[in-house]
Scaffold this motif. Structure first.
Motif, PDB file in Angstrom:
ATOM      1  N   VAL A 183       0.833  -1.196   0.000  1.00  8.00           N
ATOM      2  CA  VAL A 183       0.000   0.000   0.000  1.00  8.00           C
ATOM      3  C   VAL A 183       0.869   1.248   0.000  1.00  8.00           C
ATOM      4  O   VAL A 183       1.883   1.306   0.707  1.00  8.00           O
ATOM      5  N   ARG A 184       0.459   2.216  -0.801  1.00 14.02           N
ATOM      6  CA  ARG A 184       1.102   3.528  -0.781  1.00 14.02           C
ATOM      7  C   ARG A 184       0.448   4.329   0.327  1.00 14.02           C
ATOM      8  O   ARG A 184      -0.677   4.765   0.204  1.00 14.02           O
ATOM      9  N   GLY A 185       1.164   4.481   1.414  1.00 11.82           N
ATOM     10  CA  GLY A 185       0.568   5.024   2.630  1.00 11.82           C
ATOM     11  C   GLY A 185       0.339   6.512   2.609  1.00 11.82           C
ATOM     12  O   GLY A 185       0.473   7.193   1.591  1.00 11.82           O
ATOM     13  N   LYS A 186       0.005   7.027   3.777  1.00 14.69           N
ATOM     14  CA  LYS A 186      -0.404   8.419   3.928  1.00 14.69           C
ATOM     15  C   LYS A 186       0.769   9.381   3.856  1.00 14.69           C
ATOM     16  O   LYS A 186       0.610  10.549   3.528  1.00 14.69           O
ATOM     17  N   GLY A 187       1.947   8.905   4.176  1.00 10.53           N
ATOM     18  CA  GLY A 187       3.083   9.809   4.304  1.00 10.53           C
ATOM     19  C   GLY A 187       3.820  10.061   3.006  1.00 10.53           C
ATOM     20  O   GLY A 187       3.251  10.368   1.981  1.00 10.53           O
ATOM     21  N   ARG A 188       5.118   9.862   3.037  1.00  8.17           N
ATOM     22  CA  ARG A 188       6.013  10.220   1.937  1.00  8.17           C
ATOM     23  C   ARG A 188       5.590   9.568   0.622  1.00  8.17           C
ATOM     24  O   ARG A 188       5.288   8.385   0.558  1.00  8.17           O
ATOM     25  N   GLY A 219       5.517   7.682  -2.708  1.00 10.71           N
ATOM     26  CA  GLY A 219       6.296   6.558  -3.181  1.00 10.71           C
ATOM     27  C   GLY A 219       6.593   5.520  -2.112  1.00 10.71           C
ATOM     28  O   GLY A 219       6.996   4.409  -2.434  1.00 10.71           O
ATOM     29  N   HIS A 220       6.415   5.879  -0.842  1.00 10.94           N
ATOM     30  CA  HIS A 220       6.679   4.929   0.247  1.00 10.94           C
ATOM     31  C   HIS A 220       5.581   3.867   0.282  1.00 10.94           C
ATOM     32  O   HIS A 220       4.408   4.174   0.188  1.00 10.94           O
ATOM     33  N   ARG A 221       5.984   2.598   0.395  1.00  5.35           N
ATOM     34  CA  ARG A 221       5.006   1.513   0.382  1.00  5.35           C
ATOM     35  C   ARG A 221       5.089   0.718   1.677  1.00  5.35           C
ATOM     36  O   ARG A 221       6.155   0.512   2.244  1.00  5.35           O
ATOM     37  N   GLU A 222       3.917   0.238   2.113  1.00  2.00           N
ATOM     38  CA  GLU A 222       3.811  -0.491   3.364  1.00  2.00           C
ATOM     39  C   GLU A 222       3.095  -1.813   3.126  1.00  2.00           C
ATOM     40  O   GLU A 222       2.251  -1.922   2.236  1.00  2.00           O
ATOM     41  N   THR A 223       3.421  -2.816   3.944  1.00  2.00           N
ATOM     42  CA  THR A 223       2.831  -4.140   3.815  1.00  2.00           C
ATOM     43  C   THR A 223       1.596  -4.244   4.710  1.00  2.00           C
ATOM     44  O   THR A 223       1.665  -3.949   5.899  1.00  2.00           O
ATOM     45  N   VAL A 224       0.484  -4.682   4.129  1.00  2.00           N
ATOM     46  CA  VAL A 224      -0.752  -4.848   4.891  1.00  2.00           C
ATOM     47  C   VAL A 224      -1.226  -6.291   4.727  1.00  2.00           C
ATOM     48  O   VAL A 224      -1.487  -6.735   3.602  1.00  2.00           O
ATOM     49  N   PRO A 225      -1.332  -7.048   5.827  1.00  2.00           N
ATOM     50  CA  PRO A 225      -1.794  -8.434   5.725  1.00  2.00           C
ATOM     51  C   PRO A 225      -3.258  -8.507   5.316  1.00  2.00           C
ATOM     52  O   PRO A 225      -4.059  -7.646   5.687  1.00  2.00           O
ATOM     53  N   LEU A 226      -3.594  -9.552   4.568  1.00  2.00           N
ATOM     54  CA  LEU A 226      -4.970  -9.764   4.109  1.00  2.00           C
ATOM     55  C   LEU A 226      -5.656 -10.821   4.963  1.00  2.00           C
ATOM     56  O   LEU A 226      -5.083 -11.877   5.236  1.00  2.00           O
ATOM     57  N   SER A 227      -6.880 -10.553   5.360  1.00  2.00           N
ATOM     58  CA  SER A 227      -7.675 -11.584   6.017  1.00  2.00           C
ATOM     59  C   SER A 227      -8.034 -12.651   4.985  1.00  2.00           C
ATOM     60  O   SER A 227      -7.983 -12.408   3.767  1.00  2.00           O
ATOM     61  N   ALA A 228      -8.420 -13.825   5.455  1.00  2.00           N
ATOM     62  CA  ALA A 228      -8.754 -14.918   4.541  1.00  2.00           C
ATOM     63  C   ALA A 228      -9.916 -14.535   3.632  1.00  2.00           C
ATOM     64  O   ALA A 228      -9.900 -14.818   2.420  1.00  2.00           O
ATOM     65  N   ARG A 229     -10.941 -13.860   4.180  1.00  2.00           N
ATOM     66  CA  ARG A 229     -12.084 -13.525   3.337  1.00  2.00           C
ATOM     67  C   ARG A 229     -11.769 -12.374   2.378  1.00  2.00           C
ATOM     68  O   ARG A 229     -12.371 -12.277   1.310  1.00  2.00           O
ATOM     69  N   THR A 230     -10.798 -11.511   2.747  1.00  2.00           N
ATOM     70  CA  THR A 230     -10.374 -10.467   1.815  1.00  2.00           C
ATOM     71  C   THR A 230      -9.632 -11.087   0.642  1.00  2.00           C
ATOM     72  O   THR A 230      -9.861 -10.735  -0.524  1.00  2.00           O
ATOM     73  N   GLU A 231      -8.733 -12.037   0.941  1.00  4.12           N
ATOM     74  CA  GLU A 231      -8.014 -12.732  -0.139  1.00  4.12           C
ATOM     75  C   GLU A 231      -8.999 -13.426  -1.072  1.00  4.12           C
ATOM     76  O   GLU A 231      -8.881 -13.339  -2.306  1.00  4.12           O
ATOM     77  N   GLN A 232      -9.987 -14.100  -0.510  1.00  5.36           N
ATOM     78  CA  GLN A 232     -10.974 -14.803  -1.330  1.00  5.36           C
ATOM     79  C   GLN A 232     -11.766 -13.826  -2.198  1.00  5.36           C
ATOM     80  O   GLN A 232     -11.991 -14.074  -3.390  1.00  5.36           O
ATOM     81  N   ALA A 233     -12.163 -12.685  -1.618  1.00  6.66           N
ATOM     82  CA  ALA A 233     -12.931 -11.696  -2.374  1.00  6.66           C
ATOM     83  C   ALA A 233     -12.112 -11.129  -3.529  1.00  6.66           C
ATOM     84  O   ALA A 233     -12.642 -10.903  -4.631  1.00  6.66           O
ATOM     85  N   ILE A 234     -10.824 -10.902  -3.289  1.00  7.20           N
ATOM     86  CA  ILE A 234      -9.956 -10.379  -4.347  1.00  7.20           C
ATOM     87  C   ILE A 234      -9.822 -11.397  -5.476  1.00  7.20           C
ATOM     88  O   ILE A 234      -9.873 -11.045  -6.661  1.00  7.20           O
ATOM     89  N   ARG A 235      -9.647 -12.671  -5.124  1.00  6.61           N
ATOM     90  CA  ARG A 235      -9.510 -13.712  -6.161  1.00  6.61           C
ATOM     91  C   ARG A 235     -10.780 -13.812  -7.008  1.00  6.61           C
ATOM     92  O   ARG A 235     -10.712 -14.063  -8.213  1.00  6.61           O
ATOM     93  N   ILE A 236     -11.936 -13.625  -6.390  1.00  6.99           N
ATOM     94  CA  ILE A 236     -13.200 -13.666  -7.134  1.00  6.99           C
ATOM     95  C   ILE A 236     -13.320 -12.453  -8.044  1.00  6.99           C
ATOM     96  O   ILE A 236     -13.813 -12.555  -9.182  1.00  6.99           O
ATOM     97  N   TRP A 237     -12.852 -11.284  -7.575  1.00  8.67           N
ATOM     98  CA  TRP A 237     -12.997 -10.055  -8.354  1.00  8.67           C
ATOM     99  C   TRP A 237     -11.985  -9.948  -9.495  1.00  8.67           C
ATOM    100  O   TRP A 237     -12.292  -9.408 -10.567  1.00  8.67           O
ATOM    101  N   LEU A 238     -10.772 -10.465  -9.312  1.00  3.12           N
ATOM    102  CA  LEU A 238      -9.697 -10.255 -10.280  1.00  3.12           C
ATOM    103  C   LEU A 238     -10.062 -10.597 -11.727  1.00  3.12           C
ATOM    104  O   LEU A 238      -9.693  -9.856 -12.643  1.00  3.12           O
ATOM    105  N   PRO A 239     -10.788 -11.706 -12.016  1.00  2.00           N
ATOM    106  CA  PRO A 239     -11.133 -11.987 -13.414  1.00  2.00           C
ATOM    107  C   PRO A 239     -12.011 -10.910 -14.063  1.00  2.00           C
ATOM    108  O   PRO A 239     -12.116 -10.861 -15.293  1.00  2.00           O
ATOM    109  N   ASN A 240     -12.634 -10.052 -13.244  1.00  2.00           N
ATOM    110  CA  ASN A 240     -13.483  -8.992 -13.774  1.00  2.00           C
ATOM    111  C   ASN A 240     -12.734  -7.707 -14.079  1.00  2.00           C
ATOM    112  O   ASN A 240     -13.315  -6.781 -14.649  1.00  2.00           O
TER     113      ASN A 240
END
Length: 352
Positions: free
Chosen positions: A236-241, A243-264
């Motif tokens: 994620v490109r955070g609030k601060g500087r 170009g600075h990027r931060e790692t955000v863990p995904l919940s299991a249901r978020t990962e599943q929702a993303i996989r369902i959406w990606l083909p669209n």
């Protein structure tokens, strides 16, 4: 008269169609994101390198014509060349200041303000008008900062010595921080997910489970996803500087929702979501809330981020876990989630 943002937009005509037509506006590529600070600096330098008299004339003409675009260009150049963060100022900050300058100019015309020779009372009148419009004290402070930046830029350009906001202070908010914008409950989030289409589901979960800000949702690229890692996450490109990027863990249901959406996601589109602005996301979440019978006012999209922080603290009892998920630099920003979690607990004397 203050600019008023329209609250309602039509929902999809067909609820069973998860893929809206792609937006016509230009899509930002990964390379453009990397080059954004350089482009910003180049724009600022074009004004900053002008001869003083030429810069002064540009500023005077912009004020005479109430040219919002030219006045913002001047304000942006000042922020970049003279501001504390320079060219690393975040896009979110620039967007907020830009909105604030536009709002001041929209008010100043009907109010009879002479931009180069404002009355000593004009700064106070603007803030009182903002307060009367129903804006929260924190929102008024943001608008005030934008207007101050405009006049700092005009003084930098040599167009005026006026500082109409120097002694202006917005009214204090009597409410505690945790009383202002609370989280959505688990029941409310589940109601939103029940009525959401696949794209909306991704947005709700990225914010409500993972704590992404509204501005971060629209900036996520498909290439930012790390779904096949041992611990799936998104960059994620955070609030601060910039170009600075931060790692955000995904919940299991978020990962599943993303996989369902990606083909669209349309071929060639670099962003995960098709909404390209904070306002478009806010409108979609608001309409989803209306559709699901969930209160939106007073919580908005950011309330979903509060949900993620509150649930993390409630389940772990560890404020550092909540801080890390939300990527706060100062743990004092995370203290509010302790209060949110406490409010959800049963009163100690309930079973007496």
């Amino acid at each position: 008269m203050l600019l008023q943002v329209a609250r309602a937009i039509p929902r999809y005509a067909e609820r069973d169609s998860p893929t809206p037509s792609p937006p016509a506006r230009h899509e930002v590529t990964g390379l453009e994101i990397v080059l954004a600070p350089a482009t910003l600096a180049a724009r600022a330098e074009r004004l900053g390198r002008l001869e003083p008299e030429e810069l002064r004339k540009k500023a005077i003409v912009a004020c005479r014509d109430a040219d919002a675009t030219a006045l913002w260009d001047l304000t942006e150049a000042h922020l970049v060349t003279r501001g504390r963060k320079g060219a690393s100022v975040s896009p979110r900050t620039l967007e907020t200041y830009h909105d604030s300058v536009d709002q001041f100019l929209a008010w100043a015309g009907p109010a009879g303000v002479q931009l180069l020779r404002p009355r000593s009372s004009d700064g106070f009148a603007f803030v009182r008008a903002l307060e009367a419009s129903g804006l929260s004290p924190s929102s008024v402070r943001v608008r005030l900062s934008g207007a101050k930046s405009l006049y700092a830029a005009l003084r930098w350009a040599g167009a005026t010595d006026a500082a109409p906001f120097e002694d202006v202070r917005p009214g204090r908010d009597p409410r505690a921080a945790w009383e202002k914008r609370g989280p959505y409950t688990d029941t409310e989030v589940n109601a939103l997910l029940k009525h959401a289409d696949p794209q909306e589901r991704v947005a709700v979960l990225l914010a409500g489970d993972c704590g992404l800000r509204n501005s971060e949702l629209s900036a996520v690229l498909v290439t930012d996803l790390r779904l096949d890692e041992e611990h799936p996450h998104v960059m994620v490109r955070g609030k601060g500087r910039a170009g600075h990027r931060e790692t955000v863990p995904l919940s299991a249901r978020t990962e599943q929702a993303i996989r369902i959406w990606l083909p669209n996601v349309p071929p060639g589109q670099v962003h995960l979501l098709m909404w390209r602005s904070r306002l478009s996301i806010a409108r979609r979440v608001q309409k989803l809330c209306e559709f699901a019978g969930v209160r939106y006012e007073g919580r908005e999209v950011h309330g979903l981020r509060h949900t993620a922080g509150t649930r993390t603290y409630a389940e772990t009892g560890d404020i550092l876990e909540a801080r890390d998920l939300l990527r706060h630099r100062d743990i004092s920003s995370t203290q509010v989630y302790v209060q949110y979690a406490r409010r959800r607990k049963k009163a100690a004397n309930r079973d007496w």
